[in-house]
Scaffold this motif. Structure first.
Motif, PDB file in Angstrom:
ATOM      1  N   UNK A 127       0.951  -1.209  -0.175  1.00 12.10           N
ATOM      2  CA  UNK A 127       0.067   0.009  -0.093  1.00 12.10           C
ATOM      3  C   UNK A 127       0.994   1.254   0.111  1.00 12.10           C
ATOM      4  N   UNK A 128       2.014   1.158   0.871  1.00 13.10           N
ATOM      5  CA  UNK A 128       2.673   2.312   0.721  1.00 13.10           C
ATOM      6  C   UNK A 128       3.379   2.649  -0.595  1.00 13.10           C
ATOM      7  N   UNK A 129       3.793   1.605  -1.309  1.00 11.11           N
ATOM      8  CA  UNK A 129       4.540   1.666  -2.754  1.00 11.11           C
ATOM      9  C   UNK A 129       3.376   2.200  -3.400  1.00 11.11           C
ATOM     10  N   UNK A 130       2.311   1.952  -3.425  1.00 12.75           N
ATOM     11  CA  UNK A 130       1.154   2.547  -4.299  1.00 12.75           C
ATOM     12  C   UNK A 130       1.171   3.689  -4.013  1.00 12.75           C
ATOM     13  N   UNK A 131       0.934   4.162  -2.883  1.00  9.95           N
ATOM     14  CA  UNK A 131       0.552   5.539  -2.508  1.00  9.95           C
ATOM     15  C   UNK A 131       1.736   6.239  -2.753  1.00  9.95           C
ATOM     16  N   UNK A 132       3.123   5.761  -2.515  1.00 11.40           N
ATOM     17  CA  UNK A 132       4.180   6.573  -3.034  1.00 11.40           C
ATOM     18  C   UNK A 132       4.567   6.981  -4.328  1.00 11.40           C
ATOM     19  N   UNK A 133       4.069   6.114  -5.246  1.00  9.42           N
ATOM     20  CA  UNK A 133       3.996   6.407  -6.716  1.00  9.42           C
ATOM     21  C   UNK A 133       2.901   7.553  -6.830  1.00  9.42           C
ATOM     22  N   UNK A 134       1.931   7.738  -5.960  1.00  6.96           N
ATOM     23  CA  UNK A 134       1.103   9.016  -6.426  1.00  6.96           C
ATOM     24  C   UNK A 134       1.571  10.302  -5.933  1.00  6.96           C
ATOM     25  N   UNK A 135       2.834  10.195  -5.131  1.00  3.82           N
ATOM     26  CA  UNK A 135       3.422  11.379  -4.480  1.00  3.82           C
ATOM     27  C   UNK A 135       4.669  11.876  -5.350  1.00  3.82           C
ATOM     28  N   UNK A 136       4.834  11.132  -6.425  1.00  2.98           N
ATOM     29  CA  UNK A 136       6.059  11.444  -7.147  1.00  2.98           C
ATOM     30  C   UNK A 136       5.938  12.644  -7.978  1.00  2.98           C
ATOM     31  N   UNK A 137       6.805  13.573  -8.048  1.00  3.31           N
ATOM     32  CA  UNK A 137       6.656  14.918  -8.931  1.00  3.31           C
ATOM     33  C   UNK A 137       6.613  16.047  -7.918  1.00  3.31           C
ATOM     34  N   UNK A 138       6.270  17.254  -8.532  1.00  4.24           N
ATOM     35  CA  UNK A 138       6.463  18.408  -7.955  1.00  4.24           C
ATOM     36  C   UNK A 138       4.992  19.138  -7.796  1.00  4.24           C
ATOM     37  N   UNK A 139       4.597  19.679  -6.741  1.00  2.00           N
ATOM     38  CA  UNK A 139       3.384  20.655  -6.519  1.00  2.00           C
ATOM     39  C   UNK A 139       3.856  21.807  -6.200  1.00  2.00           C
ATOM     40  N   UNK A 140       3.634  22.874  -6.977  1.00  2.00           N
ATOM     41  CA  UNK A 140       3.831  24.251  -6.998  1.00  2.00           C
ATOM     42  C   UNK A 140       2.537  25.115  -7.043  1.00  2.00           C
ATOM     43  N   UNK A 141       2.620  26.243  -6.293  1.00  2.00           N
ATOM     44  CA  UNK A 141       1.617  27.242  -5.913  1.00  2.00           C
ATOM     45  C   UNK A 141       2.296  28.386  -6.713  1.00  2.00           C
ATOM     46  N   UNK A 142       1.588  28.967  -7.480  1.00  2.00           N
ATOM     47  CA  UNK A 142       1.977  30.182  -8.244  1.00  2.00           C
ATOM     48  C   UNK A 142       1.906  31.469  -7.359  1.00  2.00           C
ATOM     49  N   UNK A 143       2.692  32.407  -7.748  1.00  2.00           N
ATOM     50  CA  UNK A 143       2.721  33.599  -6.908  1.00  2.00           C
ATOM     51  C   UNK A 143       1.618  34.090  -6.897  1.00  2.00           C
ATOM     52  N   UNK A 144       0.714  34.153  -8.065  1.00  2.00           N
ATOM     53  CA  UNK A 144      -0.788  34.665  -8.175  1.00  2.00           C
ATOM     54  C   UNK A 144      -1.512  34.007  -7.327  1.00  2.00           C
ATOM     55  N   UNK A 145      -1.533  32.660  -7.066  1.00  2.00           N
ATOM     56  CA  UNK A 145      -2.326  32.060  -5.965  1.00  2.00           C
ATOM     57  C   UNK A 145      -2.097  32.236  -4.579  1.00  2.00           C
ATOM     58  N   UNK A 146      -0.829  32.492  -4.315  1.00  2.00           N
ATOM     59  CA  UNK A 146      -0.218  32.906  -2.977  1.00  2.00           C
ATOM     60  C   UNK A 146      -0.679  34.502  -2.752  1.00  2.00           C
ATOM     61  N   UNK A 147      -0.601  35.042  -3.672  1.00  2.00           N
ATOM     62  CA  UNK A 147      -1.159  36.658  -3.641  1.00  2.00           C
ATOM     63  C   UNK A 147      -2.592  36.563  -3.137  1.00  2.00           C
ATOM     64  N   UNK A 148      -3.430  36.064  -3.852  1.00  2.00           N
ATOM     65  CA  UNK A 148      -4.676  35.822  -3.843  1.00  2.00           C
ATOM     66  C   UNK A 148      -5.241  35.368  -2.419  1.00  2.00           C
ATOM     67  N   UNK A 149      -4.287  34.476  -1.790  1.00  2.00           N
ATOM     68  CA  UNK A 149      -4.641  33.730  -0.490  1.00  2.00           C
ATOM     69  C   UNK A 149      -4.183  34.950   0.534  1.00  2.00           C
ATOM     70  N   UNK A 150      -3.253  35.323   0.171  1.00  2.00           N
ATOM     71  CA  UNK A 150      -2.710  36.477   1.310  1.00  2.00           C
ATOM     72  C   UNK A 150      -3.660  37.800   1.248  1.00  2.00           C
ATOM     73  N   UNK A 151      -4.168  38.166   0.085  1.00  2.00           N
ATOM     74  CA  UNK A 151      -5.094  39.200   0.247  1.00  2.00           C
ATOM     75  C   UNK A 151      -6.507  38.670   0.827  1.00  2.00           C
ATOM     76  N   UNK A 152      -6.733  37.632   0.661  1.00  2.00           N
ATOM     77  CA  UNK A 152      -8.052  37.153   1.389  1.00  2.00           C
ATOM     78  C   UNK A 152      -7.760  37.228   2.770  1.00  2.00           C
ATOM     79  N   UNK A 153      -6.613  36.673   3.423  1.00  2.00           N
ATOM     80  CA  UNK A 153      -6.383  36.761   4.730  1.00  2.00           C
ATOM     81  C   UNK A 153      -6.362  37.930   5.298  1.00  2.00           C
ATOM     82  N   UNK A 154      -5.717  38.751   4.448  1.00  2.00           N
ATOM     83  CA  UNK A 154      -5.722  40.145   5.268  1.00  2.00           C
ATOM     84  C   UNK A 154      -7.117  40.986   5.218  1.00  2.00           C
ATOM     85  N   UNK A 155      -7.693  40.642   4.244  1.00  2.00           N
ATOM     86  CA  UNK A 155      -8.990  41.414   4.298  1.00  2.00           C
ATOM     87  C   UNK A 155      -9.919  40.959   5.312  1.00  2.00           C
TER      88      UNK A 155
END
Length: 127
Positions: free
Chosen positions: A6-34
């Motif tokens: 099960x760990x091996x199957x789940x491990x394959x699902x975690x391969x790669x990169x996740x990136x959050x764009x600056x635009x998305x981070x900015x939207x989150x920051x603006x909403x939190x500040x608001x």
């Protein structure tokens, strides 16, 4: 299926990169500040910078305040809004840092806030 399989199957699902764009981070920051300062998100400006490998967030935003007439009639209105502008801004830093980290998973080193104006409101909690 064993737990290692099960760990091996789940491990394959975690391969790669996740990136959050600056635009998305900015939207989150603006909403939190608001949310923390009681202003519309579109009135908040957010900028990011590198702080020794962590993200530093700089915000420029107005803040909601009671009208001076209301404060003259009832000085408790300031407390109803959460205290002085200084106290509210200090509290907002921690709330914004916590909320942005919670929503994005990004590691922030600090939040800097510059208050650019006041938005007068008759709202606020009266104590």
């Amino acid at each position: 299926m064993s737990s290692t399989a099960g760990a091996a199957v789940h491990g394959r699902g975690l391969v790669g990169h996740n990136r959050i764009s600056t635009q998305a981070l900015t939207s989150v920051a603006r909403a939190a500040a608001a949310e923390a300062l009681g202003v519309p998100a579109q009135d908040v400006r957010a900028e990011w910078s590198d702080d020794d490998g962590l993200l530093a967030l700089s915000l420029v935003t107005p803040i909601t305040v009671p009208s001076l007439t209301a404060v003259l009639r009832d000085p408790g209105r300031v407390a109803g809004f959460g205290g002085s502008i200084w106290d509210r801004t200090v509290a907002a830093k921690a709330a914004i840092l916590r909320r942005v980290t919670e929503l994005s998973g990004a590691q922030l080193s600090r939040v800097d806030i510059r208050i650019s104006g006041a938005s007068v409101s008759e709202g606020g909690r009266v104590r």
